[in-house]
Scaffold this motif. Sequence first.
Motif, short mmCIF file in Angstrom:
data_model
loop_
_atom_site.label_atom_id
_atom_site.label_comp_id
_atom_site.label_asym_id
_atom_site.label_seq_id
_atom_site.Cartn_x
_atom_site.Cartn_y
_atom_site.Cartn_z
N PHE A 1 32.23 -3.92 2.96
CA PHE A 1 31.63 -2.91 3.83
C PHE A 1 30.53 -3.46 4.75
O PHE A 1 29.66 -2.73 5.19
CB PHE A 1 31.09 -1.74 2.99
CG PHE A 1 32.17 -1.08 2.18
CD1 PHE A 1 32.95 -0.08 2.76
CD2 PHE A 1 32.44 -1.46 0.88
CE1 PHE A 1 33.98 0.52 2.04
CE2 PHE A 1 33.47 -0.86 0.16
CZ PHE A 1 34.23 0.12 0.74
N GLY A 2 30.59 -4.76 5.04
CA GLY A 2 29.56 -5.39 5.85
C GLY A 2 29.49 -4.82 7.27
O GLY A 2 28.40 -4.56 7.79
N VAL B 1 33.39 6.32 -5.65
CA VAL B 1 34.48 5.56 -5.05
C VAL B 1 34.35 5.54 -3.53
O VAL B 1 34.13 6.57 -2.90
CB VAL B 1 35.84 6.18 -5.41
CG1 VAL B 1 36.97 5.34 -4.84
CG2 VAL B 1 35.98 6.32 -6.90
N LEU B 2 34.45 4.36 -2.95
CA LEU B 2 34.57 4.23 -1.51
C LEU B 2 35.93 3.64 -1.22
O LEU B 2 36.40 2.77 -1.95
CB LEU B 2 33.51 3.29 -0.94
CG LEU B 2 32.08 3.78 -0.72
CD1 LEU B 2 31.28 2.69 -0.05
CD2 LEU B 2 32.07 5.04 0.12
N SER B 3 36.58 4.08 -0.16
CA SER B 3 37.87 3.49 0.21
C SER B 3 37.66 2.38 1.22
O SER B 3 36.91 2.54 2.18
CB SER B 3 38.79 4.55 0.81
OG SER B 3 39.93 3.92 1.34
N THR B 4 38.33 1.22 0.97
CA THR B 4 38.28 0.14 1.96
C THR B 4 39.33 0.35 3.03
O THR B 4 39.38 -0.41 3.99
CB THR B 4 38.56 -1.21 1.30
OG1 THR B 4 39.86 -1.16 0.73
CG2 THR B 4 37.54 -1.54 0.24
N LEU B 5 40.21 1.35 2.83
CA LEU B 5 41.27 1.66 3.78
C LEU B 5 42.28 0.55 3.97
O LEU B 5 43.04 0.55 4.92
CB LEU B 5 40.68 2.05 5.14
CG LEU B 5 40.22 3.51 5.15
CD1 LEU B 5 38.91 3.66 5.87
CD2 LEU B 5 41.29 4.36 5.81
N GLU B 6 42.26 -0.44 3.05
CA GLU B 6 43.25 -1.51 3.17
C GLU B 6 44.64 -0.97 2.98
O GLU B 6 45.61 -1.48 3.53
CB GLU B 6 42.96 -2.61 2.14
CG GLU B 6 41.84 -3.50 2.60
CD GLU B 6 41.27 -4.36 1.49
OE1 GLU B 6 42.01 -4.65 0.53
OE2 GLU B 6 40.09 -4.74 1.58
N SER B 7 44.76 0.09 2.18
CA SER B 7 46.02 0.82 2.10
C SER B 7 45.70 2.22 1.62
O SER B 7 44.69 2.44 0.95
CB SER B 7 46.99 0.14 1.15
OG SER B 7 46.53 0.25 -0.17
N LEU B 8 46.51 3.19 1.99
CA LEU B 8 46.36 4.54 1.47
C LEU B 8 47.41 4.73 0.39
O LEU B 8 48.49 4.15 0.46
CB LEU B 8 46.56 5.57 2.59
CG LEU B 8 45.55 5.53 3.75
CD1 LEU B 8 45.74 6.73 4.66
CD2 LEU B 8 44.12 5.51 3.23
N SER B 9 47.10 5.56 -0.63
CA SER B 9 48.08 5.80 -1.69
C SER B 9 49.15 6.75 -1.19
O SER B 9 48.98 7.42 -0.17
CB SER B 9 47.37 6.39 -2.91
OG SER B 9 46.94 7.70 -2.59
N HIS C 1 36.80 -7.81 7.24
CA HIS C 1 36.93 -6.35 7.09
C HIS C 1 36.45 -5.57 8.32
O HIS C 1 35.69 -4.61 8.20
CB HIS C 1 36.16 -5.88 5.86
CG HIS C 1 36.61 -6.54 4.58
ND1 HIS C 1 36.08 -7.73 4.13
CD2 HIS C 1 37.54 -6.18 3.68
CE1 HIS C 1 36.67 -8.07 3.00
NE2 HIS C 1 37.56 -7.15 2.70
N VAL C 2 36.93 -5.99 9.51
CA VAL C 2 36.42 -5.44 10.77
C VAL C 2 36.68 -3.94 10.95
O VAL C 2 35.91 -3.23 11.59
CB VAL C 2 37.03 -6.18 11.98
CG1 VAL C 2 36.51 -7.61 12.05
CG2 VAL C 2 38.55 -6.17 11.90
N PHE D 1 32.44 1.58 -6.12
CA PHE D 1 33.56 0.67 -6.35
C PHE D 1 34.73 1.11 -5.49
O PHE D 1 34.74 2.24 -4.99
CB PHE D 1 33.92 0.56 -7.83
CG PHE D 1 34.39 1.84 -8.47
CD1 PHE D 1 33.48 2.73 -8.99
CD2 PHE D 1 35.74 2.12 -8.57
CE1 PHE D 1 33.89 3.91 -9.58
CE2 PHE D 1 36.17 3.29 -9.18
CZ PHE D 1 35.23 4.19 -9.67
N GLU D 2 35.70 0.23 -5.31
CA GLU D 2 36.80 0.50 -4.39
C GLU D 2 37.99 1.09 -5.10
O GLU D 2 38.25 0.77 -6.26
CB GLU D 2 37.23 -0.78 -3.67
CG GLU D 2 36.18 -1.37 -2.77
CD GLU D 2 35.32 -2.38 -3.50
OE1 GLU D 2 35.36 -2.41 -4.75
OE2 GLU D 2 34.60 -3.12 -2.83
N GLU D 3 38.71 1.92 -4.40
CA GLU D 3 39.99 2.40 -4.89
C GLU D 3 40.89 1.20 -5.15
O GLU D 3 40.77 0.19 -4.50
CB GLU D 3 40.66 3.26 -3.80
CG GLU D 3 40.27 4.70 -3.87
CD GLU D 3 40.74 5.44 -2.64
OE1 GLU D 3 41.18 4.78 -1.70
OE2 GLU D 3 40.63 6.66 -2.62
#
Lengths: 278, 324
Positions: B221-222, B288-296, B154-155, B266-268
């Motif tokens: 989120f490391g 809620v925190l976003s991991t930004l792996e995808s946006l809705s 998760h860089v 928790f993640e979206e």
Amino acid sequence: MQWLLDPFRAEFMQRAFIAAIIIGVVAPVVGTWVVLRRMANLGDAMSHGTLAGVGLAYAAGVNVLFGAMGAGLLIAALLLVFSSNRRLGQETVITVLGTAFFALGVVVISRLDTGVELTHFLFGRVLTVQWSDIWLNLALGGVAVLVVLLLFGELRLATFDHVQAEQVGVRVELVQAVLVLLLAVVVVISLRAVGTIMAVTMLVTPAATARLLAHNLRQMTVLGVVFGVSEGVVGLILAYHLSSAPGATIGLVAAGVFAVVFALTLPRRMPHHHRPLD
Amino acid sequence: MSHSRTARRALAISLAALFTASLAACSSVDDTSSDGRLEVAAAFYPIDEIAQRVGGALVDVVSLVPPGSEAHEFEPTPQQLADLENADVVFYLADFQPNLEKVIESLPASVQKVNLLDGITMRQIGSNLPGTDDGDHEEEGDHEEAAAGSDDPHVWLDPANMRTMTATVARVLGAASASDAAAFEANAATYTAELDTLDDTFAAGLAQCDSDVLVTGHQAFGYLADAYGLTQVAIAGISPGEEPSAQTLEAIAEFASANDVTTIFFEENLPDDLARTLADEIGASTAVLSTLESLSSDQLDDGATYISVMEENLATLCASLGCR
């Protein structure tokens, strides 16, 4: 002693135990009749079929327990309709309905753009049981047990003596329909904690174990509840210490108890006489 | 009907393959597509944004993970497979999307495959809970055993790594289309300046907080925690599909209580039920925190970007951790 008490420390584990105890009471009370009426395959179909309601409820953002109940009602109603066809056997209709609803559930869940996975419903997530689930399960389970107790006589006649049942005006197909609904209730209250697959285990295995030992219907029901509750609690304690899947651990404990009781009662059953109940 | 659709799809795929093959055979010098722009495929959202910002109107960026979907488990559709085979460059992160990586490996040599982890210092996935790895750990199941010690993918949640990836994208695109190299460098400089500002805002925002413990749904989120001096404790492991055992959840609850944690994150796009269980247990709230792996789709329609969503994350963190 500490080993036995450790699992009860956290509140979410206390909720898990309460959920398991509710299932341990309700499932064998209904399961007694499922075993005696040889309806185990209907339980199986019902447990898979409710997945359709679960998937749709999740998609609509409703509590999945309501979705499962809705699917259960629909399956029960459709079963009544299709069973009037004499050309197809009951077990055929049951399988067609159960697998069709299961397929719908899988399709809906695979289309959901969330982290929801099929295994969550098939095997349950006992750590996520909420107090609201407990209250709903208590209410639904209480009604189910009450219905069985109130209809005890009718159930007995419909199961063992069709002729007399009709003479005294007990409608066998109506009794059957009520049992199908009760099956749906058991699946619903098991959904969150042990999942739909293990719901069938709790429905059939403790009642089957009790059938091996009991001399009458009351004994069978009470013994089934004793087995159901203790297997649920022991299974959860083991799952806690082994970090194993709780639903499956409970299922294995139930199967183990069945095997032991079967072996112990083997000599009694050897001279091939069939012991009828009551 | 489905038969004819299958036939048409098969035809489309063979035509695409034929087209790619002929392209590779007769034009080894000119590797741009028919409209002259570079075709760039991006593995998931943050990379997508980097490619768009650096490439601007000079490149055609193909996004792969659909809006709102989970990126780990993503599998390309047949249509996307054809797009990938036609692409000039594919940007991805190694060991993050196994299904997509298998497809990328099998792409023809005409597609340049760029792993954006080059030049980034990877952090190791630690034990889930600080200080408990000796005693309880052996009972926590195979997943965590396997995960601990391997690289955390998760860089992108550290803006500094976004800068490194932006520089790589500018270099690769510049090499692929030398005439546009200066424009790519200029775009990259603009975007890097925005990332610098974001980095500074985070550092300032999280400098003085009541709590520095970040309890999250999974270990995403490391890098963010490391960059700004927070400690991450995750309910599930590195991949969202994993389930914690009752004992793990109990240990996290005890740790969180001892550290006066007031919010469980928790993640979206993921179920929040385990976070709620934990929050109930210790009387905390959830956020809620976003991991930004995808946006809705909604976020994209509102013009959300990596930077705007990270700013939302910062606001959530500041409110929950009691930052001044």
